[in-house]
Design a protein around this motif. Structure first.
Motif, PDB file in Angstrom:
ATOM      1  N   SER A 140       0.819  -1.223   0.000  1.00  0.00           N
ATOM      2  CA  SER A 140       0.000   0.000   0.000  1.00  0.00           C
ATOM      3  C   SER A 140       0.851   1.270   0.000  1.00  0.00           C
ATOM      4  O   SER A 140       0.303   2.371   0.036  1.00  0.00           O
ATOM      5  CB  SER A 140      -0.910   0.029   1.234  1.00  0.00           C
ATOM      6  OG  SER A 140      -1.678  -1.126   1.336  1.00  0.00           O
ATOM      7  N   LEU A 141       2.174   1.119  -0.031  1.00  0.00           N
ATOM      8  CA  LEU A 141       3.046   2.298   0.114  1.00  0.00           C
ATOM      9  C   LEU A 141       2.854   3.339  -0.984  1.00  0.00           C
ATOM     10  O   LEU A 141       2.962   4.536  -0.713  1.00  0.00           O
ATOM     11  CB  LEU A 141       4.508   1.887   0.200  1.00  0.00           C
ATOM     12  CG  LEU A 141       4.968   1.432   1.571  1.00  0.00           C
ATOM     13  CD1 LEU A 141       6.428   1.000   1.532  1.00  0.00           C
ATOM     14  CD2 LEU A 141       4.765   2.515   2.612  1.00  0.00           C
ATOM     15  N   ASP A 157       0.071   4.176  -2.443  1.00  0.00           N
ATOM     16  CA  ASP A 157      -1.118   4.939  -2.047  1.00  0.00           C
ATOM     17  C   ASP A 157      -0.816   5.853  -0.865  1.00  0.00           C
ATOM     18  O   ASP A 157      -1.238   7.017  -0.836  1.00  0.00           O
ATOM     19  CB  ASP A 157      -2.266   3.992  -1.680  1.00  0.00           C
ATOM     20  CG  ASP A 157      -2.812   3.239  -2.880  1.00  0.00           C
ATOM     21  OD1 ASP A 157      -2.803   3.800  -3.991  1.00  0.00           O
ATOM     22  OD2 ASP A 157      -3.250   2.090  -2.691  1.00  0.00           O
ATOM     23  N   VAL A 158      -0.096   5.335   0.120  1.00  0.00           N
ATOM     24  CA  VAL A 158       0.269   6.128   1.301  1.00  0.00           C
ATOM     25  C   VAL A 158       1.079   7.352   0.886  1.00  0.00           C
ATOM     26  O   VAL A 158       0.807   8.467   1.327  1.00  0.00           O
ATOM     27  CB  VAL A 158       1.039   5.266   2.324  1.00  0.00           C
ATOM     28  CG1 VAL A 158       1.706   6.129   3.392  1.00  0.00           C
ATOM     29  CG2 VAL A 158       0.108   4.236   2.951  1.00  0.00           C
ATOM     30  N   CYS A 200       8.560   4.916   6.112  1.00  0.00           N
ATOM     31  CA  CYS A 200       7.327   4.123   6.190  1.00  0.00           C
ATOM     32  C   CYS A 200       7.622   2.642   5.971  1.00  0.00           C
ATOM     33  O   CYS A 200       7.147   1.790   6.730  1.00  0.00           O
ATOM     34  CB  CYS A 200       6.316   4.618   5.160  1.00  0.00           C
ATOM     35  SG  CYS A 200       5.658   6.275   5.497  1.00  0.00           S
ATOM     36  N   LEU A 209      -0.990  -0.178   9.796  1.00  0.00           N
ATOM     37  CA  LEU A 209      -1.339   0.793   8.759  1.00  0.00           C
ATOM     38  C   LEU A 209      -2.805   0.572   8.409  1.00  0.00           C
ATOM     39  O   LEU A 209      -3.210  -0.552   8.097  1.00  0.00           O
ATOM     40  CB  LEU A 209      -0.469   0.577   7.513  1.00  0.00           C
ATOM     41  CG  LEU A 209      -0.849   1.394   6.280  1.00  0.00           C
ATOM     42  CD1 LEU A 209      -0.667   2.897   6.524  1.00  0.00           C
ATOM     43  CD2 LEU A 209      -0.028   0.940   5.070  1.00  0.00           C
ATOM     44  N   LEU A 213      -6.005   2.018   5.945  1.00  0.00           N
ATOM     45  CA  LEU A 213      -6.343   2.795   4.762  1.00  0.00           C
ATOM     46  C   LEU A 213      -7.833   3.105   4.761  1.00  0.00           C
ATOM     47  O   LEU A 213      -8.644   2.226   5.053  1.00  0.00           O
ATOM     48  CB  LEU A 213      -6.016   2.012   3.496  1.00  0.00           C
ATOM     49  CG  LEU A 213      -4.569   1.570   3.325  1.00  0.00           C
ATOM     50  CD1 LEU A 213      -4.462   0.667   2.103  1.00  0.00           C
ATOM     51  CD2 LEU A 213      -3.646   2.756   3.210  1.00  0.00           C
ATOM     52  N   PHE A 258      -5.105   7.685   5.385  1.00  0.00           N
ATOM     53  CA  PHE A 258      -4.458   6.563   6.063  1.00  0.00           C
ATOM     54  C   PHE A 258      -4.047   6.976   7.466  1.00  0.00           C
ATOM     55  O   PHE A 258      -3.970   8.163   7.790  1.00  0.00           O
ATOM     56  CB  PHE A 258      -3.222   6.073   5.283  1.00  0.00           C
ATOM     57  CG  PHE A 258      -2.040   7.000   5.371  1.00  0.00           C
ATOM     58  CD1 PHE A 258      -1.093   6.870   6.389  1.00  0.00           C
ATOM     59  CD2 PHE A 258      -1.879   8.030   4.457  1.00  0.00           C
ATOM     60  CE1 PHE A 258      -0.025   7.740   6.480  1.00  0.00           C
ATOM     61  CE2 PHE A 258      -0.811   8.904   4.543  1.00  0.00           C
ATOM     62  CZ  PHE A 258       0.126   8.754   5.559  1.00  0.00           C
ATOM     63  N   LEU A 263      -1.104   5.507  10.559  1.00  0.00           N
ATOM     64  CA  LEU A 263      -0.009   4.606  10.900  1.00  0.00           C
ATOM     65  C   LEU A 263       0.191   4.698  12.400  1.00  0.00           C
ATOM     66  O   LEU A 263       0.320   5.809  12.940  1.00  0.00           O
ATOM     67  CB  LEU A 263       1.264   5.012  10.156  1.00  0.00           C
ATOM     68  CG  LEU A 263       2.498   4.142  10.341  1.00  0.00           C
ATOM     69  CD1 LEU A 263       2.270   2.739   9.766  1.00  0.00           C
ATOM     70  CD2 LEU A 263       3.701   4.789   9.674  1.00  0.00           C
TER      71      LEU A 263
END
Length: 158
Positions: A18-19, A21-22, A43, A54, A56, A66, A68
């Motif tokens: 998902s990085l 998108d993050v 991240c 994490l 979303l 998001f 974290l």
């Protein structure tokens, strides 16, 4: 007459995949001038650690935001929370924050912490959700032009 129902917000667990998108949300949501955003490497480095979560927020195929967080024993810290500007004012940040609180409570945390730049509009969201300001870190954030900004430390006992 046809009406289109709003696309519901779904909050779900994310991972290393998902990085992209993050980082898209972080780049859009955090003003570079304040130096609050994390790098992709930061991240990616924390995601595999024990107790890190994490989450979303999605509206259909779009990532709206998001969060974290990390938990150690009965303490949890909200490390990052961001809402894409296209989804600002839709309750996405509130839902992410409420999910953080509920998930940490279910996991056995009793003390929640976060830090936020003094002057960040999110302070109001945190206070409205029960967090109290418990301290200040002077000159904690360094902006891109070298300007320094204080951080507020906030806590919530659940």
């Amino acid at each position: 007459m046809s009406s289109t129902a709003p696309v519901p917000l779904v909050v779900e667990r994310g991972g290393g995949d998902s990085l992209d998108d993050v980082m898209d949300v972080m780049t859009a949501a955090f003003d570079r001038r304040f130096g609050e955003a994390w790098t992709r490497a930061q991240c990616a480095g924390i995601l595999p650690m024990a107790g890190v979560t994490l989450m979303l927020a999605r509206r259909g195929d779009e990532i709206a935001g998001f969060s974290l967080a990390r938990r150690i024993l009965d303490e949890a810290e909200l490390l990052l929370i961001a809402v894409h500007p296209d989804h600002a004012g839709t309750g996405t940040g509130t839902q992410l924050l409420k999910r953080f609180i509920a998930d940490q409570q279910m996991a056995g945390a009793h003390n929640l912490h976060l830090e936020v730049r003094d002057g960040n509009p999110a302070v109001r969201l945190y206070r409205n959700t029960g967090f109290d300001i418990i301290g200040r870190r002077s000159n904690y954030y360094r902006g891109t032009d070298g300007e320094r900004f204080d951080a507020l430390t906030m806590a919530l006992r659940i």
